[in-house]
Write a protein that holds these residues in place. Structure first.
Motif, PDB file in Angstrom:
ATOM      1  N   ALA A 167      34.521  29.898  23.553  1.00 27.51           N
ATOM      2  CA  ALA A 167      34.285  31.063  24.004  1.00 27.51           C
ATOM      3  C   ALA A 167      33.833  31.278  25.473  1.00 27.51           C
ATOM      4  CB  ALA A 167      32.965  31.967  23.070  1.00 27.51           C
ATOM      5  N   CYS A 168      33.249  30.378  26.104  1.00 24.36           N
ATOM      6  CA  CYS A 168      32.693  30.343  27.447  1.00 24.36           C
ATOM      7  C   CYS A 168      33.813  29.497  28.513  1.00 24.36           C
ATOM      8  CB  CYS A 168      31.556  29.570  27.538  1.00 24.36           C
ATOM      9  SG  CYS A 168      30.312  30.373  26.646  1.00 24.36           S
ATOM     10  N   SER A 169      35.104  29.461  27.839  1.00 27.30           N
ATOM     11  CA  SER A 169      36.017  28.537  28.894  1.00 27.30           C
ATOM     12  C   SER A 169      36.288  29.568  30.241  1.00 27.30           C
ATOM     13  CB  SER A 169      37.341  28.355  28.106  1.00 27.30           C
ATOM     14  OG  SER A 169      37.838  29.648  27.722  1.00 27.30           O
ATOM     15  N   GLY A 170      36.342  30.813  30.199  1.00 29.79           N
ATOM     16  CA  GLY A 170      36.753  31.692  31.331  1.00 29.79           C
ATOM     17  C   GLY A 170      35.665  31.251  32.331  1.00 29.79           C
ATOM     18  N   LYS A 171      34.242  31.256  32.133  1.00 31.17           N
ATOM     19  CA  LYS A 171      33.050  31.318  32.874  1.00 31.17           C
ATOM     20  C   LYS A 171      33.126  29.783  33.438  1.00 31.17           C
ATOM     21  CE  LYS A 171      29.250  30.332  30.771  1.00 31.17           C
ATOM     22  NZ  LYS A 171      27.941  30.519  29.998  1.00 31.17           N
ATOM     23  N   HIS A 172      33.746  28.551  32.843  1.00 33.02           N
ATOM     24  CA  HIS A 172      33.521  27.377  33.198  1.00 33.02           C
ATOM     25  C   HIS A 172      34.575  27.362  34.177  1.00 33.02           C
ATOM     26  CE1 HIS A 172      30.692  24.939  30.962  1.00 33.02           C
ATOM     27  NE2 HIS A 172      30.630  26.040  30.280  1.00 33.02           N
ATOM     28  N   MET A 188      27.350  40.850  24.834  1.00 30.78           N
ATOM     29  CA  MET A 188      26.339  40.108  24.085  1.00 30.78           C
ATOM     30  C   MET A 188      25.791  38.674  24.354  1.00 30.78           C
ATOM     31  SD  MET A 188      28.281  37.375  22.666  1.00 30.78           S
ATOM     32  CE  MET A 188      27.448  36.752  20.897  1.00 30.78           C
ATOM     33  N   GLY A 189      24.882  38.309  23.974  1.00 29.31           N
ATOM     34  CA  GLY A 189      24.413  36.973  24.350  1.00 29.31           C
ATOM     35  C   GLY A 189      23.948  36.302  22.996  1.00 29.31           C
ATOM     36  N   ALA A 190      23.982  35.169  22.959  1.00 29.88           N
ATOM     37  CA  ALA A 190      23.504  34.559  21.403  1.00 29.88           C
ATOM     38  C   ALA A 190      22.003  34.825  21.269  1.00 29.88           C
ATOM     39  CB  ALA A 190      23.889  32.862  21.710  1.00 29.88           C
ATOM     40  N   SER A 191      21.949  34.475  19.866  1.00 30.50           N
ATOM     41  CA  SER A 191      20.591  34.655  19.389  1.00 30.50           C
ATOM     42  C   SER A 191      19.906  36.212  19.792  1.00 30.50           C
ATOM     43  CB  SER A 191      19.592  33.657  20.151  1.00 30.50           C
ATOM     44  OG  SER A 191      19.655  32.191  19.862  1.00 30.50           O
ATOM     45  N   GLY A 192      20.729  37.233  19.617  1.00 31.07           N
ATOM     46  CA  GLY A 192      20.120  38.507  19.401  1.00 31.07           C
ATOM     47  C   GLY A 192      19.814  39.163  20.919  1.00 31.07           C
ATOM     48  N   SER A 239      24.417  36.803  30.601  1.00 34.09           N
ATOM     49  CA  SER A 239      24.214  36.706  31.767  1.00 34.09           C
ATOM     50  C   SER A 239      25.713  36.514  32.663  1.00 34.09           C
ATOM     51  CB  SER A 239      23.580  35.289  32.067  1.00 34.09           C
ATOM     52  OG  SER A 239      22.232  35.414  32.041  1.00 34.09           O
ATOM     53  N   LYS A 240      26.774  36.549  31.983  1.00 37.82           N
ATOM     54  CA  LYS A 240      27.942  36.329  32.457  1.00 37.82           C
ATOM     55  C   LYS A 240      28.691  37.435  33.297  1.00 37.82           C
ATOM     56  CE  LYS A 240      29.604  33.476  28.723  1.00 37.82           C
ATOM     57  NZ  LYS A 240      30.696  33.327  27.322  1.00 37.82           N
ATOM     58  N   LEU A 241      28.082  38.766  33.355  1.00 36.17           N
ATOM     59  CA  LEU A 241      28.320  39.702  33.994  1.00 36.17           C
ATOM     60  C   LEU A 241      27.859  39.419  35.495  1.00 36.17           C
ATOM     61  CD1 LEU A 241      28.203  42.703  32.079  1.00 36.17           C
ATOM     62  CD2 LEU A 241      30.311  41.475  32.225  1.00 36.17           C
ATOM     63  N   PHE A 242      26.678  38.677  35.459  1.00 37.46           N
ATOM     64  CA  PHE A 242      26.025  38.037  36.845  1.00 37.46           C
ATOM     65  C   PHE A 242      26.724  36.947  37.582  1.00 37.46           C
ATOM     66  CE2 PHE A 242      22.123  39.796  34.676  1.00 37.46           C
ATOM     67  CZ  PHE A 242      22.424  41.432  35.115  1.00 37.46           C
ATOM     68  N   GLN A 243      27.084  35.926  36.298  1.00 28.45           N
ATOM     69  CA  GLN A 243      27.649  34.620  36.878  1.00 28.45           C
ATOM     70  C   GLN A 243      28.936  34.667  37.373  1.00 28.45           C
ATOM     71  OE1 GLN A 243      26.809  33.095  32.994  1.00 28.45           O
ATOM     72  NE2 GLN A 243      25.023  32.114  33.412  1.00 28.45           N
ATOM     73  N   ALA A 276      36.345  35.392  32.674  1.00 26.99           N
ATOM     74  CA  ALA A 276      35.327  34.800  33.110  1.00 26.99           C
ATOM     75  C   ALA A 276      33.880  35.385  32.656  1.00 26.99           C
ATOM     76  CB  ALA A 276      35.363  34.729  34.613  1.00 26.99           C
ATOM     77  N   CYS A 277      34.172  36.760  32.375  1.00 28.07           N
ATOM     78  CA  CYS A 277      32.981  37.671  31.968  1.00 28.07           C
ATOM     79  C   CYS A 277      32.798  37.487  30.546  1.00 28.07           C
ATOM     80  CB  CYS A 277      33.175  39.014  32.168  1.00 28.07           C
ATOM     81  SG  CYS A 277      33.296  39.476  34.051  1.00 28.07           S
ATOM     82  N   GLY A 278      33.651  37.020  29.910  1.00 26.26           N
ATOM     83  CA  GLY A 278      33.764  37.330  28.554  1.00 26.26           C
ATOM     84  C   GLY A 278      33.284  36.037  27.373  1.00 26.26           C
ATOM     85  N   SER A 279      32.923  36.247  26.296  1.00 23.76           N
ATOM     86  CA  SER A 279      32.601  35.343  24.979  1.00 23.76           C
ATOM     87  C   SER A 279      33.818  35.639  24.070  1.00 23.76           C
ATOM     88  CB  SER A 279      31.488  35.669  24.422  1.00 23.76           C
ATOM     89  OG  SER A 279      30.199  35.324  25.476  1.00 23.76           O
ATOM     90  N   HIS A 280      34.962  35.017  24.454  1.00 24.95           N
ATOM     91  CA  HIS A 280      35.997  35.386  23.850  1.00 24.95           C
ATOM     92  C   HIS A 280      36.376  34.738  22.403  1.00 24.95           C
ATOM     93  CE1 HIS A 280      38.081  31.673  24.658  1.00 24.95           C
ATOM     94  NE2 HIS A 280      38.012  31.806  25.953  1.00 24.95           N
TER      95      HIS A 280
END
Length: 334
Positions: free
Chosen positions: A133-138, A257-261, A49-53, A76-80
């Protein structure tokens, strides 16, 4: 009915595991171009969802107010991977908003990238929230709250104005009513809303072809795309699929990508959005399924498909190849 088998893990030439899943390919008008499996039952998209968030960060005016650039937007878009570059951009971002890392509610974990872990060990250092990995989004959520004069405390609560804006954006761009949808808490503490693959793909198609959206949103989407094209290493990191796909296609295809496939992608050139989910959550299987649907749609050629790893080799601990994870036969898959 069960979803079809999309990917198989084989040891030598004998199947060991079978990975079922579903795929939706949708255009910006909401028309299903291709589908397989159940694309109507809501699933948790997690980091897909990060590209929307990230959109409320830009649309609020916070990007301009705090002099943020493409690097911050891409992060902010990434799971780095938690590489030095990712952490350094996060540190500079904190300086711009005059805060320290203690404000981040995402938690701390070992970096997702092996090289980043090795670097920390070599330096005798421990990971910080900026390695998350989610620090940019936060950082995006916090910055938006500060810009709007809202208390950044509890910014991870679903009732906080920041999360309400994010959820409203999710609902608008995916054309799905989220207020009554199943919801839970993601690994980084923020709310996660269950959305059908069909609507996730439609949302991706709106990123690919935003001309029917309000001008402010169109402008924000173009900035997101430019940021990721120019800084592909910030959506994940060197060697990671999301980063290498942008590089291999010169930004013509962007995936997340998103967790859990879970995986989503869009092609601005073809105005298509894609969303898929591997039922057992295997992320390698999800990558392979994404590569093969991109190839089947004619969005990447065979050479790029092979370069991106359309098959994943299984190795022993002594680095001996003993099997592979590969797409199921086409007659059962596409």
């Amino acid at each position: 009915m069960e979803n079809p088998i999309l990917v198989i893990s084989s040891r030598v030439h004998y199947p060991e595991s079978q990975h079922r899943g579903a795929i939706a390919v949708v255009n910006a008008a909401g028309k299903v171009v291709y589908s397989v499996g159940d694309i109507e039952t809501p699933i948790f998209p997690r980091s897909a969802s990060k590209l929307f968030q990230v959109l409320p960060l830009i649309e609020s005016g916070a990007v301009d107010a705090y002099h943020l650039g493409q690097e911050e937007i891409a992060l902010a878009c990434g799971s780095h991977n938690g590489e030095d570059t990712h952490v350094q951009i996060g540190e500079k971002w904190l300086q711009k908003i005059n805060k320290n890392e203690n404000i981040l509610a995402c938690g701390t974990h070992r970096p997702m990238g092996k090289k980043a872990v090795q670097e920390l060990i070599k330096k005798h250092q421990s990971p910080t929230p900026l390695h998350n990995a989610c620090s940019g989004k936060h950082l995006g959520f916090i910055t938006t709250a500060l810009h709007r004069g809202e208390d950044p405390q509890e910014y991870i609560s679903r009732q906080h104005p920041t999360q309400k804006r994010v959820e409203h954006t999710l609902s608008e761009i995916t054309n799905f009513e989220t207020s009554t949808a199943p919801h839970a808490i993601d690994g980084c503490e923020i709310p996660v809303i269950a959305i059908p693959l069909y609507n996730l793909a439609w949302g991706m198609a709106n990123l690919a072809d935003p001309k029917s959206l309000p001008y402010v949103r169109q402008k924000a989407i173009h900035l997101v795309i430019d940021s990721l094209k120019n800084h592909p290493n910030l959506i994940a990191g060197d060697g990671a699929f999301d980063t290498e796909l942008i590089r291999a296609t010169e930004g013509r295809i962007i995936a997340k990508m998103g967790a859990s496939g879970t995986y989503v992608a869009f092609s601005s050139e073809h105005a298509l959005g894609i969303a898929l989910k591997i039922d057992d959550g295997n992320i390698k299987a999800a990558e392979i399924a994404m590569i093969h649907i991109l190839e089947e749609l004619g969005l990447i050629d065979t050479e790029r498909s092979e370069t991106l790893g359309h098959e994943k080799i299984i190795f022993t601990y002594n680095s001996k190849p003993v099997g592979k994870i590969h797409a199921a036969p086409k007659k059962r898959q596409f």
